[in-house]
Scaffold this motif. Structure first.
Motif, PDB file in Angstrom:
ATOM      1  N   ASP A  70      37.049  39.712  31.608  1.00  0.00           N
ATOM      2  CA  ASP A  70      35.217  39.601  30.734  1.00  0.00           C
ATOM      3  C   ASP A  70      34.226  38.993  31.377  1.00  0.00           C
ATOM      4  O   ASP A  70      33.500  38.741  30.976  1.00  0.00           O
ATOM      5  CB  ASP A  70      35.409  39.563  29.412  1.00  0.00           C
ATOM      6  CG  ASP A  70      35.533  38.861  28.933  1.00  0.00           C
ATOM      7  OD1 ASP A  70      35.529  37.793  29.771  1.00  0.00           O
ATOM      8  OD2 ASP A  70      36.618  38.512  27.527  1.00  0.00           O
ATOM      9  N   PRO A 150      32.912  42.921  27.240  1.00  0.00           N
ATOM     10  CA  PRO A 150      33.080  42.138  26.702  1.00  0.00           C
ATOM     11  C   PRO A 150      32.542  41.472  26.414  1.00  0.00           C
ATOM     12  O   PRO A 150      33.005  42.167  25.259  1.00  0.00           O
ATOM     13  CB  PRO A 150      31.257  42.000  27.582  1.00  0.00           C
ATOM     14  CG  PRO A 150      30.873  43.585  28.805  1.00  0.00           C
ATOM     15  CD  PRO A 150      31.853  44.431  27.863  1.00  0.00           C
ATOM     16  N   GLN A 155      26.049  41.560  24.888  1.00  0.00           N
ATOM     17  CA  GLN A 155      26.616  41.349  26.336  1.00  0.00           C
ATOM     18  C   GLN A 155      27.009  42.655  26.327  1.00  0.00           C
ATOM     19  O   GLN A 155      27.488  44.182  26.757  1.00  0.00           O
ATOM     20  CB  GLN A 155      27.532  40.399  26.810  1.00  0.00           C
ATOM     21  CG  GLN A 155      27.344  38.693  27.270  1.00  0.00           C
ATOM     22  CD  GLN A 155      28.478  38.196  27.283  1.00  0.00           C
ATOM     23  OE1 GLN A 155      29.630  38.073  26.668  1.00  0.00           O
ATOM     24  NE2 GLN A 155      28.373  36.840  27.725  1.00  0.00           N
ATOM     25  N   ARG A 251      27.843  40.296  35.764  1.00  0.00           N
ATOM     26  CA  ARG A 251      27.687  39.911  34.658  1.00  0.00           C
ATOM     27  C   ARG A 251      26.749  38.879  34.347  1.00  0.00           C
ATOM     28  O   ARG A 251      25.990  38.753  34.849  1.00  0.00           O
ATOM     29  CB  ARG A 251      29.428  38.536  34.734  1.00  0.00           C
ATOM     30  CG  ARG A 251      30.613  39.093  34.842  1.00  0.00           C
ATOM     31  CD  ARG A 251      31.596  38.400  35.546  1.00  0.00           C
ATOM     32  NE  ARG A 251      30.750  37.750  36.963  1.00  0.00           N
ATOM     33  CZ  ARG A 251      31.358  38.244  38.138  1.00  0.00           C
ATOM     34  NH1 ARG A 251      31.373  40.016  38.185  1.00  0.00           N
ATOM     35  NH2 ARG A 251      31.141  38.050  39.464  1.00  0.00           N
TER      36      ARG A 251
END
Length: 251
Positions: A70, A150, A155, A251
């Motif tokens: 993740d 995530p 997120q 990310r």
């Protein structure tokens, strides 16, 4: 083999990935015991600190890492850690599409339902169970079905395909859609939609139920202070349509 010895063999390289052979804890910083996540054995990480070596380990036992599944950042203790080399390029990983993910939703919701029936409490950073935090429960439910998402609620909100803001067309929700809560469009809580206007979430002691419960999106005769509170905090809904990929996902 000693984990420190293995890490030192590669000079604590930031490009080498390691597979955990035991469960471990992820912390917010280098020195405190502020837990941010629990990391299950079988997951993979890399050290991302600069200038780490075995001499520094004499005065340092916690390193800053990034998790593979993740992209999550946290600190882990090296003492007691069991690891082995992980070659991410040689391991074949299935790339699940939206159709596959949708088919997994009944099983994902069934897993969450089973967790709710166990004795459980809200645990900040919890992912291993039976105690979870809100996003830890969601992430683990998906990971149990090889779908990587995530770690934190905000997120997850960015990762999902946006559906609508509340109040919106909640009748369009499908099983497994995620519901996001917060203030001023800042997400701090997440739940997963089941069916018939009901959703599961793990809420804390403050303003919550301190466990995994099923709640209603709509007003009813069973309303109480908690259900009204979370209904008032609804921000938007999203749908998981992909699995996190290290080499593709921002990310």
């Amino acid at each position: 083999m000693d984990s420190l010895f293995l890490l030192n063999q590669t000079n604590f390289s930031k490009s080498n990935w390691w597979k955990l052979k035991n469960n471990t804890l992820g912390y917010k910083d280098e020195n405190s015991n502020n837990l941010v996540t629990e990391i299950e054995k079988g997951r993979n990480f890399r050290i991302i600190e600069s200038f780490v070596n075995i001499k520094k380990h004499k005065i340092k036992s916690r390193f800053f890492v990034q998790l593979f599944e993740d992209g999550y950042f946290c600190w882990i203790d090296i003492n007691g850690l069991k690891i082995e080399k992980y070659d991410k390029d040689n391991e074949k990983r299935l790339l699940y599409d939206q159709i596959f993910i949708k088919k997994q939703m009944p099983s994902i919701l069934n897993w969450i339902c089973l967790q709710s029936k166990k004795i459980n409490y809200y645990k900040w950073g919890g992912t291993l169970g039976p105690d979870f935090d809100c996003s830890g429960m969601i992430q683990t439910a998906f990971m149990k079905h090889d779908i990587y998402v995530p770690r934190d609620s905000y997120q997850l909100m960015s990762f999902c395909r946006h559906l609508f803001k509340f109040p919106g067309n909640s009748e369009s929700l499908q099983m497994g859609d995620l519901l996001f809560f917060g203030d001023n469009n800042r997400c701090n809580h997440v739940a997963i939609y089941s069916n018939n206007g009901m959703y599961y979430h793990c809420s804390g002691k403050e303003d919550g139920r301190d466990c995994i419960t099923k709640e209603s999106l709509y007003e009813s005769e069973n309303d109480d202070e908690v259900s009204r509170y979370y209904r008032s905090k609804l921000l938007c809904a999203g749908r998981v349509v992909r699995s996190f990929r290290w080499d593709k996902t921002l990310r």
